[in-house]
Design a protein around this motif. Structure first.
Motif, PDB file in Angstrom:
ATOM      1  N   GLN A 126     -93.529-103.352 -97.715  1.00  0.00           N
ATOM      2  CA  GLN A 126     -93.888-103.161 -96.308  1.00  0.00           C
ATOM      3  C   GLN A 126     -93.560-101.768 -95.778  1.00  0.00           C
ATOM      4  N   TYR A 127     -92.373-101.262 -96.146  1.00  0.00           N
ATOM      5  CA  TYR A 127     -91.935-100.001 -95.530  1.00  0.00           C
ATOM      6  C   TYR A 127     -91.930 -98.828 -96.496  1.00  0.00           C
ATOM      7  N   GLY A 128     -92.187 -99.101 -97.773  1.00  0.00           N
ATOM      8  CA  GLY A 128     -92.174 -97.996 -98.725  1.00  0.00           C
ATOM      9  C   GLY A 128     -90.822 -97.749 -99.341  1.00  0.00           C
ATOM     10  N   THR A 129     -89.779 -98.337 -98.778  1.00  0.00           N
ATOM     11  CA  THR A 129     -88.446 -98.147 -99.336  1.00  0.00           C
ATOM     12  C   THR A 129     -87.551 -99.280 -98.848  1.00  0.00           C
ATOM     13  N   PRO A 130     -86.576 -99.689 -99.651  1.00  0.00           N
ATOM     14  CA  PRO A 130     -85.682-100.745 -99.176  1.00  0.00           C
ATOM     15  C   PRO A 130     -84.705-100.220 -98.126  1.00  0.00           C
ATOM     16  N   TRP A 131     -84.380-101.024 -97.117  1.00  0.00           N
ATOM     17  CA  TRP A 131     -83.299-100.692 -96.173  1.00  0.00           C
ATOM     18  C   TRP A 131     -82.016-101.261 -96.773  1.00  0.00           C
ATOM     19  N   TRP A 132     -81.273-100.407 -97.438  1.00  0.00           N
ATOM     20  CA  TRP A 132     -80.215-100.920 -98.293  1.00  0.00           C
ATOM     21  C   TRP A 132     -79.193-101.794 -97.590  1.00  0.00           C
ATOM     22  N   SER A 133     -78.835-101.469 -96.343  1.00  0.00           N
ATOM     23  CA  SER A 133     -77.769-102.237 -95.715  1.00  0.00           C
ATOM     24  C   SER A 133     -78.126-103.717 -95.613  1.00  0.00           C
ATOM     25  N   TRP A 134     -79.367-103.998 -95.220  1.00  0.00           N
ATOM     26  CA  TRP A 134     -79.762-105.408 -95.079  1.00  0.00           C
ATOM     27  C   TRP A 134     -80.040-106.054 -96.430  1.00  0.00           C
ATOM     28  N   VAL A 135     -80.523-105.232 -97.360  1.00  0.00           N
ATOM     29  CA  VAL A 135     -80.776-105.765 -98.696  1.00  0.00           C
ATOM     30  C   VAL A 135     -79.460-106.206 -99.334  1.00  0.00           C
ATOM     31  N   ILE A 136     -78.450-105.373 -99.187  1.00  0.00           N
ATOM     32  CA  ILE A 136     -77.155-105.720 -99.771  1.00  0.00           C
ATOM     33  C   ILE A 136     -76.586-106.965 -99.091  1.00  0.00           C
ATOM     34  N   ALA A 137     -76.739-107.026 -97.771  1.00  0.00           N
ATOM     35  CA  ALA A 137     -76.245-108.210 -97.063  1.00  0.00           C
ATOM     36  C   ALA A 137     -76.944-109.470 -97.567  1.00  0.00           C
ATOM     37  N   SER A 138     -78.257-109.387 -97.793  1.00  0.00           N
ATOM     38  CA  SER A 138     -78.983-110.531 -98.335  1.00  0.00           C
ATOM     39  C   SER A 138     -78.391-110.954 -99.669  1.00  0.00           C
ATOM     40  N   GLY A 139     -78.128-109.954-100.521  1.00  0.00           N
ATOM     41  CA  GLY A 139     -77.544-110.244-101.826  1.00  0.00           C
ATOM     42  C   GLY A 139     -76.210-110.957-101.693  1.00  0.00           C
ATOM     43  N   VAL A 140     -75.392-110.478-100.764  1.00  0.00           N
ATOM     44  CA  VAL A 140     -74.085-111.112-100.552  1.00  0.00           C
ATOM     45  C   VAL A 140     -74.270-112.565-100.107  1.00  0.00           C
ATOM     46  N   SER A 141     -75.225-112.799 -99.189  1.00  0.00           N
ATOM     47  CA  SER A 141     -75.424-114.173 -98.732  1.00  0.00           C
ATOM     48  C   SER A 141     -75.826-115.050 -99.917  1.00  0.00           C
ATOM     49  N   GLY A 142     -76.748-114.550-100.755  1.00  0.00           N
ATOM     50  CA  GLY A 142     -77.187-115.328-101.917  1.00  0.00           C
ATOM     51  C   GLY A 142     -76.030-115.633-102.854  1.00  0.00           C
ATOM     52  N   PHE A 143     -75.153-114.649-103.026  1.00  0.00           N
ATOM     53  CA  PHE A 143     -74.010-114.841-103.911  1.00  0.00           C
ATOM     54  C   PHE A 143     -73.118-115.973-103.390  1.00  0.00           C
ATOM     55  N   ILE A 144     -72.843-115.922-102.103  1.00  0.00           N
ATOM     56  CA  ILE A 144     -71.949-116.949-101.547  1.00  0.00           C
ATOM     57  C   ILE A 144     -72.607-118.328-101.580  1.00  0.00           C
ATOM     58  N   PHE A 145     -73.927-118.390-101.311  1.00  0.00           N
ATOM     59  CA  PHE A 145     -74.616-119.681-101.423  1.00  0.00           C
ATOM     60  C   PHE A 145     -74.381-120.272-102.815  1.00  0.00           C
ATOM     61  N   GLY A 146     -74.332-119.378-103.803  1.00  0.00           N
ATOM     62  CA  GLY A 146     -74.192-119.829-105.184  1.00  0.00           C
ATOM     63  C   GLY A 146     -72.873-120.527-105.469  1.00  0.00           C
ATOM     64  N   LEU A 147     -71.916-120.386-104.566  1.00  0.00           N
ATOM     65  CA  LEU A 147     -70.654-121.086-104.787  1.00  0.00           C
ATOM     66  C   LEU A 147     -70.832-122.599-104.668  1.00  0.00           C
ATOM     67  N   ALA A 148     -71.987-123.024-104.135  1.00  0.00           N
ATOM     68  CA  ALA A 148     -72.265-124.465-104.071  1.00  0.00           C
ATOM     69  C   ALA A 148     -72.691-125.004-105.433  1.00  0.00           C
ATOM     70  N   PHE A 149     -72.963-124.087-106.384  1.00  0.00           N
ATOM     71  CA  PHE A 149     -73.381-124.471-107.737  1.00  0.00           C
ATOM     72  C   PHE A 149     -72.322-125.369-108.361  1.00  0.00           C
ATOM     73  N   LYS A 150     -72.752-126.507-108.866  1.00  0.00           N
ATOM     74  CA  LYS A 150     -71.847-127.470-109.524  1.00  0.00           C
ATOM     75  C   LYS A 150     -70.833-128.086-108.580  1.00  0.00           C
ATOM     76  N   ARG A 151     -70.950-127.842-107.282  1.00  0.00           N
ATOM     77  CA  ARG A 151     -70.051-128.513-106.350  1.00  0.00           C
ATOM     78  C   ARG A 151     -70.717-129.732-105.727  1.00  0.00           C
ATOM     79  N   THR A 152     -72.000-129.901-105.990  1.00  0.00           N
ATOM     80  CA  THR A 152     -72.672-131.079-105.439  1.00  0.00           C
ATOM     81  C   THR A 152     -73.202-131.910-106.608  1.00  0.00           C
ATOM     82  N   LYS A 153     -73.656-133.119-106.307  1.00  0.00           N
ATOM     83  CA  LYS A 153     -74.153-133.977-107.378  1.00  0.00           C
ATOM     84  C   LYS A 153     -75.675-133.936-107.448  1.00  0.00           C
ATOM     85  N   VAL A 154     -76.274-132.839-106.968  1.00  0.00           N
ATOM     86  CA  VAL A 154     -77.730-132.826-106.877  1.00  0.00           C
ATOM     87  C   VAL A 154     -78.387-132.959-108.246  1.00  0.00           C
ATOM     88  N   GLU A 155     -77.788-132.392-109.297  1.00  0.00           N
ATOM     89  CA  GLU A 155     -78.379-132.499-110.626  1.00  0.00           C
ATOM     90  C   GLU A 155     -78.365-133.934-111.146  1.00  0.00           C
TER      91      GLU A 155
END
Ligand SMILES: Nc1ncnc2c1ncn2[C@@H]1O[C@H](COP(=O)(O)OP(=O)(O)OP(=O)(O)O)[C@@H](O)[C@H]1O
Ligand SMILES: Nc1ncnc2c1ncn2[C@@H]1O[C@H](COP(=O)(O)OP(=O)(O)OP(=O)(O)O)[C@@H](O)[C@H]1O
Ligand SMILES: [Mg+2]
Ligand SMILES: [Mg+2]
Lengths: 278, 569, 185
Positions: free
Chosen positions: C74-103
């Motif tokens: 969209q913009y021709g270049t990533p806006w790093w501050s928000w991109v990094i924040a997105s990555g951090v959110s995804g990482f923390i979401f991943g802490l739910a891995f194997k903590r639920t019985k969804v599998e």
């Protein structure tokens, strides 16, 4: 949504910049981006911007390729400028430590410091854009993953990026087809529907997209395992290229520019800011 | 054979983690180096499961319980891992899109070498050599979207051959390929076999197509048991195929209709080896006797295209100047090469895409302004890829979805859904999640979900892909039944048998243009059309020639009419 | 605990395809919110879903690659501050891995709670801490502005991650089969 959207309009021209290896371009992009993100000196920023516009010319990037992106960037920057003024009209004063007011609107005094701060920030944001565009429009997507691996990113993460580029068009096509198939089953997707219905409806498209993707993940990872992916700690790349003398030159120039930026801050400005007010 | 077996199953049993019963029972099988083996069996009989045991996906990727032993090159597979096995067994999966992981052909072929840390320069050399073997050397930098189905298949082949494995395993290599490309694929596999003496296993529903070139043995699997292990001639002349719901070659069926007893002495495994000395006369007699009576459909037009052209990107035309007129209650097939624009045609009819030029008429009326939803009240489309239609996790809910959106009362829904599930052979799975189904079964779910809506016009895109003969016949007979009640049916298919048997009329597309629109039996005997649209001459035609019957077309038509007569009795 | 960061071929493929979906949804599938000029990003529901199934590495990379790619388109270049924040959110979401019985085919009361607590923490850290701080460090944005933006983004993303992520996981749980449970009948 536009089903005809292309990922990047990578242009196949044969210029100095195209001939640089992907690794070189990635490293140069990162070095220069870091330089403009670090510096708050408008002279450095404008210099860098002029340089990257010249490079864009050299890469034979046409205006039509970047028009849409420019529009988005401008909208973003203008909104940001307006909001940030109203949120904190004294930000410039705070940074530069002096206050030269020249007018007053609705009880807020306009200062040269604020103007200078906002203009600098505008160009600071804007100057990374041409750098990104050059990188995206002159790098063959195939070379991208091997470049990431080349700069030290773990090859598995690099391959995830390659897979994203490989399957993005497929996912896009699937999304479009599912959207149509759901309408044919009787789903109302017009914008007249109520907020809650529209929310429910977008789920009816996202869910099949995700579940068909989960199946596909299984097939693809089986196919990759069967051909030995992730069996060793490293891998080579069909598309990687050896560094030429031009590559080395480009790398050295970029590194020097970064050092120069840092030097300007440390020795001349004695801070990240260039302060014309004292 | 004195050589030791390269693959040896010994009292081998396998049960998937989630299944209540084993999927493979007490398999005993020896395969020797350099053999070429065909594995056939109904859908869900365990063919792919057997293949997964060989290449290591079982137990590496699929959990389950193994009993007995499986040795490859004398080594017990459970002591090896998938990477060691991948050096011995190369697998070409059914889904050539899933298999294609590289951004370009070259990268995809090189994939295994990249993982092996082969230096780039050496890799390029080897890729170039292998690409030449499968005739892809001029397309090394093409991306998958620019390739036809057949070219993707060649790329997959090159991708496994580059590793110099001893055993090649093909899981349904022909599904979704047009007949001519399918024929070429069989030829390429055979050439590789002859040249390299690799051991080759082919899993496939399209028996007659694989038998286009010789195989050493055919193994028949049903319900997880090995039912037969014979050479092609013995198999075709036995009752095994019919008993297990597998389609026998058409020419064999014709011989049987003519009252000829097919024996293995006649070498009936391949049409090229068949000797007709004994049967030629009987065929001629039968041919004279059969009455051809195709009543012409004179109903008013229900769906028509007038000079329709279309392109996805505004540059490359996908359909050009298409004209046709389908009458109410007709059953028509649309056939042609991979990428000819067949699926695109169906999308235009349903309003998924808008024609650039021309008109689409329903009962003589332009439907340009009708929305997708409005068209869906009249036209039901079963799309080629089942995954794009399925939106609910459970089978029942999926089939009921359209009815629920149309606000049909819940008791009625239950009744209608049950009936359709039975027709589609899905009644036993009513309460299963869709994720536990095989490809063929999923496809049937999507057919059910459209059938349940009772559309006036029904378009099915590749309805029989991945189906075995029994289910295929059940679905097709149901379509014939609703067709008699007035529903117009349009079938898009690569299956020439299907076209011949069920649709009196065929529309042929090639390169986005309509090149023929005539009786199905005529299409398949016109050499020019066959070549241009990548079709394949039917073996019935060859049989007629062998038996010295000059009017091949009429012979083919006679066969179809005779068969229809048998079914209607 | 080490298991949380194990990466096999399937994780990589899930990351690649997950990022492709993230990119697509991030650009095109925003549900307009009742508040004018804002919309809910369905993409974060998807990154949370994948993170719960495939772990923090996949979660972080999906959001990072997906966000960077859609910015680049969209913009021709990533806006790093928000991109990094997105990555951090995804990482923390991943802490739910194997903590639920969804599998195992169960995603009810306690699992839903676990998932949502983790996603709320993830969104809060990413949007109220990481993104504003980076914006201040790199661009000297006024603190009042970036924190207001951050809090708004956090609330919106918590809602969409919560609703979409939870619904996706419930749907996924329904497709899981138990040992020996499948028989024809
Ligand atoms: N991953 C799995 N988990 C549980 N059951 C499975 C799994 N894969 C296959 N099955 C079951 O095992 C049986 C045999 O499946 P398989 O895929 O081997 O059939 P097939 O003979 O290859 O059929 P087709 O011709 O439709 O591909 C089917 O009843 C199927 O439901
Ligand atoms: N959504 C799309 N966007 C762009 N091009 C497309 C799209 N769908 C199909 N095409 C292209 O249009 C052409 C016709 O495709 P179509 O799917 O109609 O072929 P087909 O006759 O159904 O082939 P097959 O027998 O392999 O299913 C192909 O070249 C294909 O690559
Ligand atoms: Mg199978
Ligand atoms: Mg098609």
């Amino acid at each position: 949504m536009n089903a005809k959207l292309k990922l990047f309009s990578y242009n196949m021209a044969d210029t100095f910049i195209h001939r640089l290896s992907g690794v070189t371009k990635l490293v140069c992009f990162l070095l220069l981006t870091f330089a403009v993100m670090f510096s708050y000196d408008i002279r450095v920023i404008l210099g860098m911007m002029v340089l990257s516009i010249i490079l864009m010319r050299m890469a034979q990037i046409r205006f039509s390729q970047i028009r849409l992106m420019l529009v988005y960037v401008l909208i973003f920057l203008l909104t940001n400028a307006i909001i940030s003024f109203f949120f904190s009209p004294e930000q410039g004063v705070k940074i530069y430590g002096t206050k030269h007011a020249f007018a007053e609107v609705w009880g807020i005094s306009l200062t040269w410091e604020q103007v200078f701060y906002q203009v600098t920030k505008f160009f600071k944001y804007a100057s990374v854009v041409p750098l990104g565009m050059i990188f995206l429009l002159t790098t063959n997507p195939s070379e991208f993953a091997s470049s990431l691996n080349g700069v030290g990113v773990n090859y598995k993460a690099a391959y995830a990026v390659a897979l994203t580029l490989r399957y993005f068009p497929d996912v896009q096509r699937d999304y479009h087809d599912i959207y149509l198939a759901q309408q044919a089953r009787g789903l109302e997707l017009s914008s007249k529907a109520k907020f809650f219905d529209r929310f429910k409806n977008s789920l009816l498209i996202v869910i099949p997209l995700i579940f068909s993707t989960l199946d596909r993940i299984e097939v693809i990872s089986n196919a990759m395992d069967l051909r030995g992916f992730s069996k060793s700690k490293t891998r080579t790349w069909y598309t990687s290229r050896k560094l030429s003398r031009q590559d080395v030159l480009a790398l050295v120039v970029s590194a020097v520019l970064l050092l120069f930026t840092v030097a300007v801050s440390v020795f001349i400005n004695r801070s990240r800011f260039y302060n014309p007010f004292i | 054979m004195s050589e030791p077996a390269i693959i040896e199953f010994d009292h081998f049993t396998f049960q998937y983690y989630s299944q209540a019963e084993p999927t493979l029972h007490d398999i005993n099988l020896k395969i020797y180096p350099g053999e070429k083996i065909l594995i056939v069996g109904p859908s869900g009989s365990g063919k792919s499961t057997l293949g997964h045991c060989l290449n290591g996906l079982i137990p590496f990727a699929y959990r389950g319980e193994i009993q007995g032993s499986l040795k490859i090159q004398g080594l017990e597979t459970r002591d090896l891992d998938i990477f060691k096995l991948s050096k011995v067994v190369g697998t070409v999966l059914q889904d050539s899109d899933g298999q294609f992981v590289g951004l370009t052909v070259g990268e995809d072929i090189a994939f295994a070498l990249e993982n092996d840390n082969v230096p780039t320069a050496q890799m390029r050399e080897r890729v170039a050599k292998v690409a030449q073997m499968v005739d892809m050397d001029s397309l090394l930098s093409s991306s998958p979207f620019e390739l036809s189905g057949g070219q993707k298949q060649r790329t997959s082949l090159a991708g496994v051959m580059i590793d110099d494995v001893d055993i090649l395993l093909f899981d349904e290599p022909l599904a979704n390929l047009d007949p001519a490309t399918g024929k070429t694929a069989i030829e390429i596999i055979d050439d590789i076999h002859k040249r390299s003496h690799k051991t080759i296993l082919i899993i496939e529903h399209r028996l007659e197509d694989v038998l286009h070139r010789g195989v050493d043995r055919v193994i028949v699997i049903n319900d997880g048991h090995i039912i037969a292990d014979l050479n092609a001639h013995e198999l075709v002349s036995s009752a095994v195929l019919v008993d297990n719901g597998i389609r026998e070659p058409l020419y064999v069926t014709a011989l049987k209709y003519a009252g000829v007893k097919v024996t293995s002495e006649m070498k009936p495994g391949h049409i090229t080896t068949l000797s007709t000395e004994l049967s030629g006369h009987a065929l001629q007699l039968w041919h004279e006797k059969v009455k051809t009576a195709a009543p012409e459909n004179r109903n008013p037009s229900v769906l028509a295209m007038e000079n329709v052209s279309f392109s996805y990107d505004g540059k490359r035309p996908v359909l050009q100047e298409i004209n046709f007129d389908i009458r109410e209650g007709e059953m028509v097939s649309v056939v042609g090469k991979n990428g000819a624009g067949k699926s695109t045609l169906s999308k235009l009819l349903c309003g998924f895409e808008k024609e650039d030029r021309g008109r689409i008429l329903y009962r003589g009326e332009d439907i340009r302004d009708k929305s997708i939803k409005e068209r869906a009240e009249i036209i039901g489309l079963v799309m080629q890829n089942p995954n794009q239609m399925i939106s609910k996790p459970m089978i029942f809910d999926e089939v009921a979805l359209g009815l629920r959106m149309r606000q049909v009362p819940e008791e009625q829904i239950a009744e209608r859904v049950d009936k359709v599930l039975k027709v589609c052979g899905l009644a036993p799975f009513k309460s299963w999640p869709i994720s536990a189904l095989s490809y063929g079964q999923k496809k049937r779910v999507t057919i059910a979900s459209i059938l349940v809506l009772d559309p006036k016009i029904l378009i099915l895109d590749e309805p029989t892909a991945g189906q075995d003969f029994r289910h295929y016949t059940e679905i097709m007979e149901f379509l014939v039944e609703i067709n008699r009640m007035g529903v117009t049916v349009i079938l898009i298919t690569h299956d020439m048998h299907l076209m011949l048997e069920y649709t009196p009329r065929a529309i042929v597309l090639a390169g986005g243009r309509k090149i023929a629109d005539t009786a199905a039996s005529v299409v398949l005997t016109d050499a020019e059309v066959i070549r241009e649209a990548n079709l394949k001459e039917t073996s019935l035609f060859a049989l007629a020639q062998l038996a010295g019957i000059p009017e091949g077309t009429r012979f083919v038509q006679g066969f179809i009419d005779y068969e229809r007569g048998l079914k209607n009795r | 605990m080490k298991d949380l960061f194990k990466v096999n071929t399937k994780t990589i493929v899930a990351t690649g395809l997950g990022a492709a979906i993230f990119t697509l949804l991030f650009m095109f599938v925003k549900v307009p919110s009742p508040v004018p000029e804002t919309s809910f990003q369905t993409a974060y529901g998807v990154s949370a879903f994948f993170a719960t199934l495939f772990g923090p590495i996949a979660g972080a990379l999906i959001a990072f690659i997906g966000h960077a790619l859609s910015d680049a388109i969209q913009y021709g270049t990533p806006w790093w501050s928000w991109v990094i924040a997105s990555g951090v959110s995804g990482f923390i979401f991943g802490l739910a891995f194997k903590r639920t019985k969804v599998e195992e085919g169960e995603f009810k009361g306690k699992d839903i709670l676990t998932f949502n607590i983790i996603q709320i923490i993830g969104n809060a850290i990413a949007w109220v801490v990481v993104a504003p701080l980076l914006d201040i460090i790199i661009y000297q944005e006024p603190a009042s502005l970036v924190f207001t933006q951050g809090i708004t983004a956090a609330i919106m993303n918590i809602v969409s991650t919560g609703v979409i992520g939870t619904l996706l996981l419930i749907a996924y749980a329904a497709t899981r089969t138990k040992k020996g449970s499948l028989s024809k009948g």
